[in-house]
Design a protein around this motif. Sequence first.
Motif, PDB file in Angstrom:
ATOM      1  N   GLN A 142       0.847  -1.189   0.000  1.00 42.58           N
ATOM      2  CA  GLN A 142       0.000   0.000   0.000  1.00 42.58           C
ATOM      3  C   GLN A 142       0.879   1.234   0.000  1.00 42.58           C
ATOM      4  O   GLN A 142       1.746   1.394   0.860  1.00 42.58           O
ATOM      5  CB  GLN A 142      -0.946  -0.015   1.205  1.00 42.58           C
ATOM      6  CG  GLN A 142      -1.980  -1.134   1.111  1.00 42.58           C
ATOM      7  CD  GLN A 142      -2.987  -1.112   2.233  1.00 42.58           C
ATOM      8  OE1 GLN A 142      -2.616  -1.086   3.404  1.00 42.58           O
ATOM      9  NE2 GLN A 142      -4.267  -1.115   1.882  1.00 42.58           N
ATOM     10  N   ARG A 143       0.675   2.088  -0.973  1.00 40.70           N
ATOM     11  CA  ARG A 143       1.543   3.244  -1.165  1.00 40.70           C
ATOM     12  C   ARG A 143       0.743   4.537  -1.063  1.00 40.70           C
ATOM     13  O   ARG A 143      -0.443   4.552  -1.393  1.00 40.70           O
ATOM     14  CB  ARG A 143       2.218   3.167  -2.525  1.00 40.70           C
ATOM     15  CG  ARG A 143       3.080   1.902  -2.735  1.00 40.70           C
ATOM     16  CD  ARG A 143       3.186   1.590  -4.204  1.00 40.70           C
ATOM     17  NE  ARG A 143       4.189   0.570  -4.510  1.00 40.70           N
ATOM     18  CZ  ARG A 143       4.101  -0.247  -5.552  1.00 40.70           C
ATOM     19  NH1 ARG A 143       3.073  -0.166  -6.367  1.00 40.70           N
ATOM     20  NH2 ARG A 143       5.040  -1.138  -5.772  1.00 40.70           N
ATOM     21  N   ASN A 144       1.400   5.584  -0.680  1.00 39.26           N
ATOM     22  CA  ASN A 144       0.793   6.914  -0.656  1.00 39.26           C
ATOM     23  C   ASN A 144       1.651   7.840  -1.512  1.00 39.26           C
ATOM     24  O   ASN A 144       2.292   8.763  -1.012  1.00 39.26           O
ATOM     25  CB  ASN A 144       0.682   7.431   0.782  1.00 39.26           C
ATOM     26  CG  ASN A 144      -0.304   6.623   1.601  1.00 39.26           C
ATOM     27  OD1 ASN A 144      -1.488   6.586   1.276  1.00 39.26           O
ATOM     28  ND2 ASN A 144       0.171   5.962   2.652  1.00 39.26           N
ATOM     29  N   ALA A 174       0.330   6.902  -8.247  1.00 37.55           N
ATOM     30  CA  ALA A 174      -1.107   6.753  -8.484  1.00 37.55           C
ATOM     31  C   ALA A 174      -1.493   7.304  -9.854  1.00 37.55           C
ATOM     32  O   ALA A 174      -2.285   6.702 -10.592  1.00 37.55           O
ATOM     33  CB  ALA A 174      -1.897   7.450  -7.383  1.00 37.55           C
ATOM     34  N   ALA A 175      -0.914   8.452 -10.226  1.00 41.56           N
ATOM     35  CA  ALA A 175      -1.202   9.045 -11.542  1.00 41.56           C
ATOM     36  C   ALA A 175      -0.661   8.163 -12.659  1.00 41.56           C
ATOM     37  O   ALA A 175      -1.293   8.006 -13.709  1.00 41.56           O
ATOM     38  CB  ALA A 175      -0.590  10.445 -11.624  1.00 41.56           C
ATOM     39  N   PRO A 235      -5.652   3.650  -5.693  1.00 41.00           N
ATOM     40  CA  PRO A 235      -4.726   3.851  -6.804  1.00 41.00           C
ATOM     41  C   PRO A 235      -3.271   3.932  -6.345  1.00 41.00           C
ATOM     42  O   PRO A 235      -2.936   4.636  -5.393  1.00 41.00           O
ATOM     43  CB  PRO A 235      -5.184   5.171  -7.415  1.00 41.00           C
ATOM     44  CG  PRO A 235      -6.653   5.205  -7.134  1.00 41.00           C
ATOM     45  CD  PRO A 235      -6.796   4.597  -5.768  1.00 41.00           C
ATOM     46  N   GLY A 236      -2.415   3.182  -7.016  1.00 42.63           N
ATOM     47  CA  GLY A 236      -1.000   3.106  -6.670  1.00 42.63           C
ATOM     48  C   GLY A 236      -0.644   1.891  -5.849  1.00 42.63           C
ATOM     49  O   GLY A 236       0.541   1.555  -5.698  1.00 42.63           O
ATOM     50  N   ASP A 237      -1.650   1.184  -5.293  1.00 43.38           N
ATOM     51  CA  ASP A 237      -1.388  -0.021  -4.507  1.00 43.38           C
ATOM     52  C   ASP A 237      -1.156  -1.221  -5.413  1.00 43.38           C
ATOM     53  O   ASP A 237      -1.666  -1.289  -6.538  1.00 43.38           O
ATOM     54  CB  ASP A 237      -2.567  -0.323  -3.579  1.00 43.38           C
ATOM     55  CG  ASP A 237      -2.694   0.680  -2.447  1.00 43.38           C
ATOM     56  OD1 ASP A 237      -1.752   1.465  -2.253  1.00 43.38           O
ATOM     57  OD2 ASP A 237      -3.743   0.679  -1.766  1.00 43.38           O
ATOM     58  N   LEU A 238      -0.389  -2.190  -4.884  1.00 40.97           N
ATOM     59  CA  LEU A 238      -0.102  -3.432  -5.605  1.00 40.97           C
ATOM     60  C   LEU A 238      -0.398  -4.617  -4.707  1.00 40.97           C
ATOM     61  O   LEU A 238      -0.118  -4.583  -3.500  1.00 40.97           O
ATOM     62  CB  LEU A 238       1.357  -3.461  -6.054  1.00 40.97           C
ATOM     63  CG  LEU A 238       1.849  -4.728  -6.767  1.00 40.97           C
ATOM     64  CD1 LEU A 238       2.765  -4.375  -7.938  1.00 40.97           C
ATOM     65  CD2 LEU A 238       2.596  -5.664  -5.801  1.00 40.97           C
ATOM     66  N   LEU A 239      -0.957  -5.650  -5.279  1.00 49.71           N
ATOM     67  CA  LEU A 239      -1.251  -6.890  -4.563  1.00 49.71           C
ATOM     68  C   LEU A 239      -0.703  -8.058  -5.371  1.00 49.71           C
ATOM     69  O   LEU A 239      -0.899  -8.130  -6.582  1.00 49.71           O
ATOM     70  CB  LEU A 239      -2.766  -7.050  -4.370  1.00 49.71           C
ATOM     71  CG  LEU A 239      -3.272  -8.417  -3.893  1.00 49.71           C
ATOM     72  CD1 LEU A 239      -2.786  -8.711  -2.478  1.00 49.71           C
ATOM     73  CD2 LEU A 239      -4.806  -8.466  -3.947  1.00 49.71           C
ATOM     74  N   TYR A 240      -0.001  -8.955  -4.687  1.00 55.36           N
ATOM     75  CA  TYR A 240       0.451 -10.207  -5.306  1.00 55.36           C
ATOM     76  C   TYR A 240      -0.131 -11.377  -4.550  1.00 55.36           C
ATOM     77  O   TYR A 240      -0.223 -11.349  -3.314  1.00 55.36           O
ATOM     78  CB  TYR A 240       1.987 -10.313  -5.274  1.00 55.36           C
ATOM     79  CG  TYR A 240       2.462 -11.748  -5.405  1.00 55.36           C
ATOM     80  CD1 TYR A 240       2.529 -12.375  -6.650  1.00 55.36           C
ATOM     81  CD2 TYR A 240       2.793 -12.507  -4.277  1.00 55.36           C
ATOM     82  CE1 TYR A 240       2.931 -13.692  -6.768  1.00 55.36           C
ATOM     83  CE2 TYR A 240       3.193 -13.841  -4.378  1.00 55.36           C
ATOM     84  CZ  TYR A 240       3.259 -14.425  -5.625  1.00 55.36           C
ATOM     85  OH  TYR A 240       3.634 -15.743  -5.746  1.00 55.36           O
TER      86      TYR A 240
END
Length: 470
Positions: free
Chosen positions: A67-69, A74-75, A228-233
């Motif tokens: 989870q990113r901020n 995100a853009a 937006p900008g988050d990644l899940l594996y």
Amino acid sequence: MPKKGGKHAEMGKEMQAQCKRAKVEEACSLSVMNFENPDSLFGSFISPIKQEMFFREYWEQKPLLVQRNDPLLAAYYQSLFQLSDLKELCSQGLYYGQDINICRCVNGKKKVLNKEGKVNYMQLKKDFDQKKATIQFHQPQRFKEELWKIQEKLECYFGSLVGSNVYITPQGSQGLPPHYDDVEVFILQLEGKKHWRLYKPTVHLAREYNVESEDRIGNPTHEFTLKPGDLLYFPRGTIHQADTPLGISYSTHVTISTYQNNSWGDFLLDAIPGLVFDSAKEDVVLRTSIPRQLLMQVDTADSTKKLSSLLRRLADRLENTRELRSSDMKKDFIMNRLPPCLGCDSDPLTPGGKLPKIDSKIRLQFRDHAIITVEPDQENSDEIRRDMVYVYHSLKNRRETHMMGREDDTTSEEGTSQTHGLRFPLSYLDALKQIWSSSTVNVKELNLISDEEKENLALSLWTECLIEVI
């Protein structure tokens, strides 16, 4: 990572129009993703997680949530694919089933709401707004250059095909029931928010897709909402379901997937036939006959003991084998993967620069896009087929048919298999390995007998854009 077949893949001209879109993607790509090489790309892809930690603790083992901020990231994610892209894409000639599925999860089951033929944007938007249907867009890397760049580098990194699907789901809706896949999955949240629930696998590292019922999967092991900008594996076999929460107009995410049918079991199925064939040439035990009526027997217990003994002989031989002959996996990968991403405005690859001569120094190009194999001569129909060296490459593969089935991208108009590459006598193998293993090599120092052979080899590779003269 399904390969969707279809007859409507002739989109070359339409693809070019996509290249003229606003360059928002380029503006943020340089500072977000590192495309210098496959290793740097994957490092930036999973950042801030280090690659060593990822493969030690997560790969094929458990989910990873990043989870990113980061507004810039995100853009950038949003630029990969947006709901607003659909109107223009539909004008290029998309088809239900082949390019787009419309679906919704109803009472634990997937309900497909596809129409027939071409996708009409107004009808698509109506189903999205009124029926709360999820739009599943197959293989968007065919249209979106930045996804092409990412997936091409990931295919080089993993040595496996990498596909993708975009899912756009309206608020208060769910597109798919709980299920697990036969691929390693990376989720990138592009727009809106998506609520995810993951469950303990019922089949670890599953080899096939399957829907699971709610009463069988138990409670979630992980539950979270991506922005937006988050990644899940998560690994293949991980049971999952996702919905767009109320209050969020819609969610867009892209699923990037790899390692379908790419296990040790698959490699054994691919390599063992060649090992047995080569071993039988030298081991008379493998050439002795099977017992009379063996194929007619119901109880084969005695024969399994003999097979175990023969497999041990093969294992002993394998210990001293430097090379395994891959019959299909290598070729399937190189024939079906993405070509190098040189940019939409680039001309098709053609040989350039100086012609290689006997006094030239040469360097291999596109190393990650070419393979060397040894296989029986495909152009000799005689009973005795000598081994030949084949160099296959993906430089002329078609981006617009990537992961869309095999009807169009691997068969010619005459129906014969299409591969791109070269064929050499077995005596050329050492020289080819020399080129592949060296940063640069002098043509006159190639491991071939005559200068003519050395020059012909270099010229053949140059003609296919596989080497350059420096």
